[in-house]
Design a protein around this motif. Structure first.
Motif, PDB file in Angstrom:
ATOM      1  N   GLN A 159     -65.428 -20.632 -28.623  1.00  0.00           N
ATOM      2  CA  GLN A 159     -65.818 -20.699 -27.211  1.00  0.00           C
ATOM      3  C   GLN A 159     -66.798 -19.578 -26.868  1.00  0.00           C
ATOM      4  O   GLN A 159     -67.788 -19.805 -26.184  1.00  0.00           O
ATOM      5  CB  GLN A 159     -64.585 -20.584 -26.311  1.00  0.00           C
ATOM      6  N   VAL A 196     -70.913 -20.121 -25.804  1.00  0.00           N
ATOM      7  CA  VAL A 196     -71.512 -19.610 -24.570  1.00  0.00           C
ATOM      8  C   VAL A 196     -72.734 -18.752 -24.884  1.00  0.00           C
ATOM      9  O   VAL A 196     -73.806 -18.941 -24.310  1.00  0.00           O
ATOM     10  CB  VAL A 196     -70.466 -18.809 -23.754  1.00  0.00           C
ATOM     11  N   GLU A 241     -72.903 -20.676 -15.540  1.00  0.00           N
ATOM     12  CA  GLU A 241     -71.592 -21.269 -15.291  1.00  0.00           C
ATOM     13  C   GLU A 241     -70.662 -21.166 -16.497  1.00  0.00           C
ATOM     14  O   GLU A 241     -69.500 -20.766 -16.346  1.00  0.00           O
ATOM     15  CB  GLU A 241     -71.761 -22.729 -14.852  1.00  0.00           C
ATOM     16  N   PRO A 242     -71.111 -21.482 -17.730  1.00  0.00           N
ATOM     17  CA  PRO A 242     -70.206 -21.311 -18.882  1.00  0.00           C
ATOM     18  C   PRO A 242     -69.790 -19.849 -19.075  1.00  0.00           C
ATOM     19  O   PRO A 242     -68.650 -19.567 -19.429  1.00  0.00           O
ATOM     20  CB  PRO A 242     -71.030 -21.802 -20.071  1.00  0.00           C
ATOM     21  N   LYS A 262     -69.482 -17.581 -16.684  1.00  0.00           N
ATOM     22  CA  LYS A 262     -68.508 -17.263 -15.630  1.00  0.00           C
ATOM     23  C   LYS A 262     -67.127 -17.804 -15.987  1.00  0.00           C
ATOM     24  O   LYS A 262     -66.113 -17.126 -15.793  1.00  0.00           O
ATOM     25  CB  LYS A 262     -68.974 -17.825 -14.293  1.00  0.00           C
ATOM     26  N   LYS A 263     -67.078 -19.025 -16.516  1.00  0.00           N
ATOM     27  CA  LYS A 263     -65.793 -19.612 -16.925  1.00  0.00           C
ATOM     28  C   LYS A 263     -65.165 -18.802 -18.039  1.00  0.00           C
ATOM     29  O   LYS A 263     -63.956 -18.569 -18.062  1.00  0.00           O
ATOM     30  CB  LYS A 263     -65.989 -21.054 -17.366  1.00  0.00           C
ATOM     31  N   LEU A 264     -66.001 -18.369 -19.000  1.00  0.00           N
ATOM     32  CA  LEU A 264     -65.510 -17.548 -20.105  1.00  0.00           C
ATOM     33  C   LEU A 264     -64.916 -16.244 -19.589  1.00  0.00           C
ATOM     34  O   LEU A 264     -63.827 -15.840 -19.988  1.00  0.00           O
ATOM     35  CB  LEU A 264     -66.654 -17.264 -21.092  1.00  0.00           C
ATOM     36  N   LYS A 306     -63.727 -15.620 -16.606  1.00  0.00           N
ATOM     37  CA  LYS A 306     -62.495 -15.886 -15.853  1.00  0.00           C
ATOM     38  C   LYS A 306     -61.313 -16.089 -16.813  1.00  0.00           C
ATOM     39  O   LYS A 306     -60.209 -15.616 -16.566  1.00  0.00           O
ATOM     40  CB  LYS A 306     -62.659 -17.114 -14.966  1.00  0.00           C
ATOM     41  N   SER A 307     -61.546 -16.802 -17.916  1.00  0.00           N
ATOM     42  CA  SER A 307     -60.456 -17.031 -18.857  1.00  0.00           C
ATOM     43  C   SER A 307     -60.094 -15.748 -19.601  1.00  0.00           C
ATOM     44  O   SER A 307     -58.945 -15.575 -20.001  1.00  0.00           O
ATOM     45  CB  SER A 307     -60.821 -18.129 -19.848  1.00  0.00           C
ATOM     46  N   LYS A 323     -57.618 -13.542 -17.374  1.00  0.00           N
ATOM     47  CA  LYS A 323     -56.237 -14.030 -17.164  1.00  0.00           C
ATOM     48  C   LYS A 323     -55.236 -13.225 -17.943  1.00  0.00           C
ATOM     49  O   LYS A 323     -55.424 -12.687 -18.935  1.00  0.00           O
ATOM     50  CB  LYS A 323     -56.123 -15.500 -17.552  1.00  0.00           C
TER      51      LYS A 323
END
Length: 97
Positions: free
Chosen positions: A26, A30, A86-87, A89-91, A93-94, A97
């Protein structure tokens, strides 16, 4: 270039604490899309800034350097707006966590 990105991804992945939720693939996906696009746009901006120097000297502006800095800032905004973040930002955020 590909090796540079792989080294970057390895270093980035090594710094992630919660490796259970995110895979190396992943991270690599990105950055394999983001870094070449970013480098291409930065090269375009450098060329545009170099091309603009003679025009700034030709016209009688008071603060040529300030105009050049303003142009640089506008190009930076353009890079930020045109990159697909966007990818990334998602990375991020994950990872948080």
């Amino acid at each position: 270039m590909k090796r540079f990105i792989q080294n970057f991804c390895e270093g980035f992945y090594d710094g992630i604490k919660n490796k259970d939720e995110i895979s190396y693939q992943q991270v690599e996906d990105v950055f394999m899309k983001l870094i070449p696009s970013m480098i291409q746009k930065i090269i375009m901006v450098i060329i545009a800034l170099l091309v603009s120097i003679p025009f700034l000297w030709k016209f009688q502006f008071q603060n040529k350097f300030n105009l050049w800095i303003l142009e640089l800032l506008l190009w930076i905004v353009w890079i930020h707006n045109t990159l697909d973040l966007e990818p990334f930002k998602k990375l991020m955020k994950s990872i948080r966590k």
